[in-house]
Each structure stands twice: as structure tokens, then as C-alpha cells.
Write a protein that holds these residues in place. Sequence first.
Motif, short mmCIF file in Angstrom:
data_model
loop_
_atom_site.label_atom_id
_atom_site.label_comp_id
_atom_site.label_asym_id
_atom_site.label_seq_id
_atom_site.Cartn_x
_atom_site.Cartn_y
_atom_site.Cartn_z
N ALA A 44 1.08 -1.32 0.39
CA ALA A 44 -0.12 0.39 0.15
C ALA A 44 0.60 1.27 0.01
O ALA A 44 0.43 2.85 -0.56
CB ALA A 44 -0.77 0.43 1.01
N ALA A 45 1.85 1.05 0.47
CA ALA A 45 3.22 1.96 0.64
C ALA A 45 3.96 1.73 -0.41
O ALA A 45 5.04 3.19 -0.68
CB ALA A 45 3.44 2.46 1.87
N ASP A 46 3.86 0.97 -1.67
CA ASP A 46 5.07 1.56 -3.13
C ASP A 46 5.81 0.90 -2.24
O ASP A 46 6.62 1.83 -2.98
CB ASP A 46 4.26 2.65 -3.62
N VAL A 47 6.30 0.57 -1.59
CA VAL A 47 7.49 0.11 -0.81
C VAL A 47 8.29 -0.11 -2.09
O VAL A 47 7.94 -1.95 -2.33
CB VAL A 47 8.05 -0.61 -0.15
N VAL A 53 11.94 4.93 3.24
CA VAL A 53 11.04 4.47 4.25
C VAL A 53 11.44 4.66 4.94
O VAL A 53 12.48 4.32 5.72
CB VAL A 53 10.85 3.26 4.15
N LEU A 54 10.45 5.41 5.66
CA LEU A 54 10.23 5.29 7.59
C LEU A 54 8.92 4.29 8.55
O LEU A 54 8.07 4.47 7.90
CB LEU A 54 10.28 6.97 7.81
N ASP A 55 9.58 3.96 9.37
CA ASP A 55 8.75 3.13 9.80
C ASP A 55 8.80 3.14 11.10
O ASP A 55 9.42 3.29 11.99
CB ASP A 55 9.46 1.17 9.77
N PHE A 111 10.75 11.55 3.08
CA PHE A 111 11.22 10.19 2.97
C PHE A 111 10.19 9.73 1.63
O PHE A 111 9.37 10.42 1.71
CB PHE A 111 10.52 9.18 3.44
N ASP A 112 10.15 8.41 0.96
CA ASP A 112 9.23 8.18 -0.36
C ASP A 112 8.42 7.80 0.46
O ASP A 112 7.43 7.65 -0.67
CB ASP A 112 9.96 7.33 -0.52
N ALA A 113 8.18 6.51 1.31
CA ALA A 113 7.67 6.14 1.84
C ALA A 113 7.34 6.07 3.90
O ALA A 113 8.00 6.26 4.06
CB ALA A 113 7.67 4.96 1.47
N VAL A 114 6.13 5.90 4.59
CA VAL A 114 5.82 6.44 5.38
C VAL A 114 4.93 5.33 6.23
O VAL A 114 4.09 4.98 5.63
CB VAL A 114 5.76 7.98 5.95
N GLU A 132 2.03 14.94 11.23
CA GLU A 132 3.72 14.75 11.52
C GLU A 132 4.44 14.09 10.22
O GLU A 132 5.33 13.74 9.97
CB GLU A 132 3.81 14.50 13.08
N LEU A 133 3.61 12.68 10.89
CA LEU A 133 3.93 11.77 9.52
C LEU A 133 3.86 12.24 8.01
O LEU A 133 4.02 12.34 6.39
CB LEU A 133 2.81 10.53 9.12
#
Length: 275
Positions: A44-47, A53-55, A111-114, A132-133
Motif C-alpha cells: 500500500a505504501a509502494d515500497v 522508508v520510515l517505519d 521519505f518516499d514512504a511512511v 507529522e507523518l
Amino acid sequence: MSRVGVDVEAFDALERRIWARSATAYAASVARLCAHPVPALLDAADVRPGSTVLDVGTGTGTVAAAACARGARVTAVDAEPGMLTEARRAAPEAAVSLATLPELPFPDGAFDAVVGNFVLNHVGRPDEALAELRRVLRPGGRLALTTWAAPAPPGQTLLARAFEAAGATRPADLPAPPAALAAVTDLAAFRALLATAGLAEPDGRLLRWNHRTSSEAWWGGPAGGVAFLGELLRHQPPEVRAGARREFDRLATEFRSEDGELELPHAALLVSARR
């Protein structure tokens, strides 16, 4: 400060207190349950290979490890040092550090994805957390989150029902979740929250699965202090704690398979959006 503010601060403080001592017990019990949606969350985050990526709220590092396995460049944060120890073991390639929502130590658009797996339901101000995200997500980047859905299936409420049957009571010093958190348990409300945070194309779906585990492992979560039920159990007198275990064993027969393992139906929300 308003009464609402006091309640939110108390809830956040309770969350920090609960998770400060339960990393090992969480890794041995609930972590495997929470791992189920991880592939769908990353999709869903297109990782993909090369994504930054931020987890957020990495816990034991399950999401971070899966993102690293896809070839992403992963940064993972959690508010609890014990969880970070587990995450570093699980995802040695990731940059793992201490951070607590709704404040993150990263520049805008980093980040490209969170992604956040069962994190937002532990934050007293979900609207500020989403803002914030969004801030640390690059324009065009994708956000994906999971939370527990309401109403929960009976397997998901097995422990809570056992506590209730045993007469467990909630002490006055354990604050209830802020009303704002109800929005992250309902799909339509969660989509609206994403849109209000300035995120585009909010989407989501309900995930359902059966979690297979043993009675000892499942009881080991609250017995080890995991999550709110672990804190609630700790506050009960010995006779209520013993009664809760008896009620758990009784109610668990509803979900016991032929080989003695439990098959517990669960439901979660998976939502995503684009900055």
C-alpha cells in the motif's frame, strides 16, 4: 490546560509506561499476530528497491526487516528503547533510533514512504500524528497505516472477555483512550481523518484473518505486561488474576482446533494515502 488535554497527556504517559517493560513478552506473543498485515502494508505504501522508508513505531522491527528485504533504505523509530534492541536484531541494515509521535527528528519531505503498523491507536492525538507523518513524506510519496478495527471479532476479544468474566475492574488511575481514537477504528472515519490531514487519495480496506497460536503464548501477552490488558491484569488482586486465567481457559475452548492450537479471528484496518 483543558480536561481533554489532561486526559490525552495521561493516556500518552500510560502508553509509555506500559510498553517500557514489555518488549520481550511482546516479541514472544503479540508480535507474530501483528506481522500478518506487513506485506499488504508495504504494498500500500509502494515500497520497492531503493525507496527511502520510515517505519514509525517499529516495535520488534518486523516491518523494517520486511522493507529491507525488498531492497528499501529503511529508517525505523520507536518510543521504547527495549523495542529498539529487538528491532536492531531483526533489521540490522536499518537505521534504528528513538523517537515519539507526534514529533519526529527528520526534515520535511525526507521519505518516499511512511508506514506504521498498529501505531496510531497508541497515540493520544492521532490528528497531530498524521500531520507529522505527512510532513516527513515527500510530495507524491505514500503513507500506509494499520490499526485494529471495531467492532472486534470474538477471537480478538477473548482475553478482554475473560477479564470481564473474572470481575476485573479498571482502576481510576488508568485513563480511558481519548475520544479522538475512535476515528482510527472505523474505515470511513479514518479516511476522513487522512483527508483532513491534507493527504490525497485516502483509501482503505478491512483485513480479516485467523491468528494461530497456543493458549500459553496468548495468555503470556497480558501475563508479561503487554498492552493495556497486561497493565490491567497487573492491577488486579491475586484471586481475580487467577480467575481471569480460568475464564480464559474456559472461553478458549471455542477457538481450539483439533491439534490443540487456538484459531483466533482478528480484524484490522489498512489505510493509505498520498502526499
